[in-house]
Design a protein around this motif. Structure first.
Motif, PDB file in Angstrom:
ATOM      1  N   LYS A 106       0.820  -1.211   0.000  1.00  0.00           N
ATOM      2  CA  LYS A 106       0.000   0.000   0.000  1.00  0.00           C
ATOM      3  C   LYS A 106       0.857   1.266   0.000  1.00  0.00           C
ATOM      4  N   ALA A 107       2.103   1.138   0.504  1.00  0.00           N
ATOM      5  CA  ALA A 107       3.031   2.275   0.506  1.00  0.00           C
ATOM      6  C   ALA A 107       3.780   2.403  -0.818  1.00  0.00           C
ATOM      7  N   GLY A 108       3.498   1.490  -1.764  1.00  0.00           N
ATOM      8  CA  GLY A 108       4.099   1.601  -3.086  1.00  0.00           C
ATOM      9  C   GLY A 108       5.272   0.694  -3.364  1.00  0.00           C
ATOM     10  N   LEU A 109       5.641  -0.157  -2.412  1.00  0.00           N
ATOM     11  CA  LEU A 109       6.729  -1.090  -2.650  1.00  0.00           C
ATOM     12  C   LEU A 109       6.217  -2.287  -3.438  1.00  0.00           C
ATOM     13  N   VAL A 110       7.107  -2.927  -4.167  1.00  0.00           N
ATOM     14  CA  VAL A 110       6.763  -4.046  -5.035  1.00  0.00           C
ATOM     15  C   VAL A 110       7.544  -5.275  -4.568  1.00  0.00           C
ATOM     16  N   ARG A 111       6.863  -6.405  -4.531  1.00  0.00           N
ATOM     17  CA  ARG A 111       7.552  -7.650  -4.185  1.00  0.00           C
ATOM     18  C   ARG A 111       8.455  -8.041  -5.345  1.00  0.00           C
ATOM     19  N   VAL A 112       9.758  -8.179  -5.052  1.00  0.00           N
ATOM     20  CA  VAL A 112      10.728  -8.483  -6.102  1.00  0.00           C
ATOM     21  C   VAL A 112      11.390  -9.847  -5.934  1.00  0.00           C
ATOM     22  N   ALA A 113      11.231 -10.461  -4.767  1.00  0.00           N
ATOM     23  CA  ALA A 113      11.889 -11.750  -4.536  1.00  0.00           C
ATOM     24  C   ALA A 113      11.261 -12.426  -3.333  1.00  0.00           C
ATOM     25  N   GLU A 114      11.563 -13.704  -3.222  1.00  0.00           N
ATOM     26  CA  GLU A 114      11.240 -14.434  -2.009  1.00  0.00           C
ATOM     27  C   GLU A 114      12.319 -15.473  -1.802  1.00  0.00           C
ATOM     28  N   GLY A 115      12.578 -15.765  -0.543  1.00  0.00           N
ATOM     29  CA  GLY A 115      13.609 -16.746  -0.233  1.00  0.00           C
ATOM     30  C   GLY A 115      13.746 -16.919   1.259  1.00  0.00           C
ATOM     31  N   GLU A 116      14.638 -17.797   1.630  1.00  0.00           N
ATOM     32  CA  GLU A 116      14.823 -18.103   3.040  1.00  0.00           C
ATOM     33  C   GLU A 116      15.812 -17.149   3.689  1.00  0.00           C
ATOM     34  N   MET A 117      15.370 -16.608   4.834  1.00  0.00           N
ATOM     35  CA  MET A 117      16.197 -15.740   5.668  1.00  0.00           C
ATOM     36  C   MET A 117      15.872 -16.065   7.117  1.00  0.00           C
ATOM     37  N   GLU A 118      16.771 -15.694   8.004  1.00  0.00           N
ATOM     38  CA  GLU A 118      16.562 -15.941   9.427  1.00  0.00           C
ATOM     39  C   GLU A 118      15.412 -15.075   9.925  1.00  0.00           C
ATOM     40  N   PRO A 119      14.356 -15.667  10.508  1.00  0.00           N
ATOM     41  CA  PRO A 119      13.242 -14.852  11.024  1.00  0.00           C
ATOM     42  C   PRO A 119      13.598 -14.206  12.364  1.00  0.00           C
ATOM     43  N   ASP A 120      12.962 -13.071  12.662  1.00  0.00           N
ATOM     44  CA  ASP A 120      13.151 -12.423  13.957  1.00  0.00           C
ATOM     45  C   ASP A 120      12.602 -13.283  15.083  1.00  0.00           C
ATOM     46  N   ASN A 121      11.495 -13.959  14.813  1.00  0.00           N
ATOM     47  CA  ASN A 121      10.869 -14.811  15.811  1.00  0.00           C
ATOM     48  C   ASN A 121      11.124 -16.264  15.418  1.00  0.00           C
ATOM     49  N   PRO A 122      11.760 -17.040  16.285  1.00  0.00           N
ATOM     50  CA  PRO A 122      12.093 -18.426  15.926  1.00  0.00           C
ATOM     51  C   PRO A 122      10.880 -19.316  15.642  1.00  0.00           C
ATOM     52  N   ILE A 123       9.670 -18.872  15.990  1.00  0.00           N
ATOM     53  CA  ILE A 123       8.502 -19.699  15.678  1.00  0.00           C
ATOM     54  C   ILE A 123       8.087 -19.565  14.216  1.00  0.00           C
ATOM     55  N   ASP A 124       8.664 -18.560  13.517  1.00  0.00           N
ATOM     56  CA  ASP A 124       8.285 -18.334  12.127  1.00  0.00           C
ATOM     57  C   ASP A 124       9.113 -19.171  11.167  1.00  0.00           C
ATOM     58  N   ASP A 125       8.518 -19.447  10.026  1.00  0.00           N
ATOM     59  CA  ASP A 125       9.201 -20.107   8.928  1.00  0.00           C
ATOM     60  C   ASP A 125      10.262 -19.167   8.382  1.00  0.00           C
ATOM     61  N   ARG A 126      11.248 -19.700   7.677  1.00  0.00           N
ATOM     62  CA  ARG A 126      12.331 -18.884   7.111  1.00  0.00           C
ATOM     63  C   ARG A 126      11.912 -18.134   5.844  1.00  0.00           C
ATOM     64  N   LEU A 127      10.752 -18.458   5.256  1.00  0.00           N
ATOM     65  CA  LEU A 127      10.343 -17.812   4.014  1.00  0.00           C
ATOM     66  C   LEU A 127      10.075 -16.323   4.237  1.00  0.00           C
ATOM     67  N   HIS A 128      10.751 -15.502   3.446  1.00  0.00           N
ATOM     68  CA  HIS A 128      10.573 -14.050   3.471  1.00  0.00           C
ATOM     69  C   HIS A 128      10.223 -13.568   2.067  1.00  0.00           C
ATOM     70  N   TYR A 129       9.437 -12.504   2.017  1.00  0.00           N
ATOM     71  CA  TYR A 129       9.217 -11.765   0.781  1.00  0.00           C
ATOM     72  C   TYR A 129      10.094 -10.517   0.864  1.00  0.00           C
ATOM     73  N   VAL A 130      10.633 -10.121  -0.275  1.00  0.00           N
ATOM     74  CA  VAL A 130      11.448  -8.908  -0.319  1.00  0.00           C
ATOM     75  C   VAL A 130      10.716  -7.878  -1.163  1.00  0.00           C
ATOM     76  N   TYR A 131      10.536  -6.709  -0.575  1.00  0.00           N
ATOM     77  CA  TYR A 131       9.858  -5.594  -1.232  1.00  0.00           C
ATOM     78  C   TYR A 131      10.876  -4.500  -1.538  1.00  0.00           C
ATOM     79  N   ARG A 132      10.603  -3.779  -2.625  1.00  0.00           N
ATOM     80  CA  ARG A 132      11.558  -2.761  -3.070  1.00  0.00           C
ATOM     81  C   ARG A 132      10.809  -1.573  -3.670  1.00  0.00           C
ATOM     82  N   ILE A 133      11.399  -0.415  -3.458  1.00  0.00           N
ATOM     83  CA  ILE A 133      10.981   0.797  -4.158  1.00  0.00           C
ATOM     84  C   ILE A 133      12.253   1.535  -4.550  1.00  0.00           C
ATOM     85  N   ASP A 134      12.292   2.003  -5.784  1.00  0.00           N
ATOM     86  CA  ASP A 134      13.451   2.740  -6.281  1.00  0.00           C
ATOM     87  C   ASP A 134      13.207   4.233  -6.162  1.00  0.00           C
ATOM     88  N   ARG A 135      14.308   4.974  -6.060  1.00  0.00           N
ATOM     89  CA  ARG A 135      14.245   6.435  -6.001  1.00  0.00           C
ATOM     90  C   ARG A 135      13.458   6.952  -7.206  1.00  0.00           C
TER      91      ARG A 135
END
Length: 189
Positions: free
Chosen positions: A147-176
């Motif tokens: 809603k703030a204008g960022l676009v999902r550009v990737a997804e992949g495994e990263m360390e979650p902040d909360n250990p109960i969460d799955d490693r799957l993350h979405y990556v959002y991006r906005i360019d200048r």
């Protein structure tokens, strides 16, 4: 109108309250005792760490926190993100929370994110993009980014902040935005 002020040690009691709220604690998974908040937020508040912590205010009322940093300043996290997507040199990221539950579910989150991105373009004139990884299960967070204008550009495994969460993350991006004021479309993939 969203305005900002830098977090100081005087804000630590407010941060403790926000971090202990169930809607925040679920995703931030942060210790809330005074020593932990001082340990984790003190170095930034004192200027000993390159990140920036900001209190977001709506019409003068504190409602949330935004942390902003440049990926290059945190090589370990940059390497993890770069394993999922391309990260341009000088790119920034934000992390955010709406601490006061009275402001949740009212469209304030996207406004806060958008206002900080606009401020990023002004504060960091060499920053080409903002990239934000978010745990895939946190739908409210990634919807706020969209809603703030960022676009999902990737997804992949990263360390979650909360250990109960799955490693799957979405990556959002906005360019200048370009010279004409239009936001450049980020590369996908």
């Amino acid at each position: 109108m969203i305005t900002w002020r830098r977090v100081t040690e005087d804000d630590f009691p407010l941060l403790r309250r926000w971090l202990s709220r169930p809607h925040v604690a679920r995703w931030w998974n942060h210790e809330t005792d005074a020593a932990a908040v001082a340990r984790d937020f003190g170095p930034v508040a004192r200027g000993e760490e390159p990140a920036e912590d900001w209190i977001a205010l709506l019409d003068g009322v504190p409602l949330g926190l935004v942390q902003r940093c440049l990926w290059d300043d945190y090589p370990e996290y940059l390497a993890e993100l770069a394993s999922v997507t391309e990260v341009p040199r000088g790119a920034a990221t934000v992390d955010y929370l709406i601490g006061d539950p009275a402001f949740t579910g009212r469209g304030v989150g996207p406004r806060v994110i958008g206002a900080m991105i606009e401020r990023t373009w002004l504060d960091h004139p060499d920053t080409p993009a903002v990239l934000v990884p978010v745990v895939a299960a946190n739908r409210a967070s990634w919807r706020a980014l969209e809603k703030a204008g960022l676009v999902r550009v990737a997804e992949g495994e990263m360390e979650p902040d909360n250990p109960i969460d799955d490693r799957l993350h979405y990556v959002y991006r906005i360019d200048r935005p370009t010279e004409g004021g239009a936001t450049a479309h980020p590369p996908t993939g």
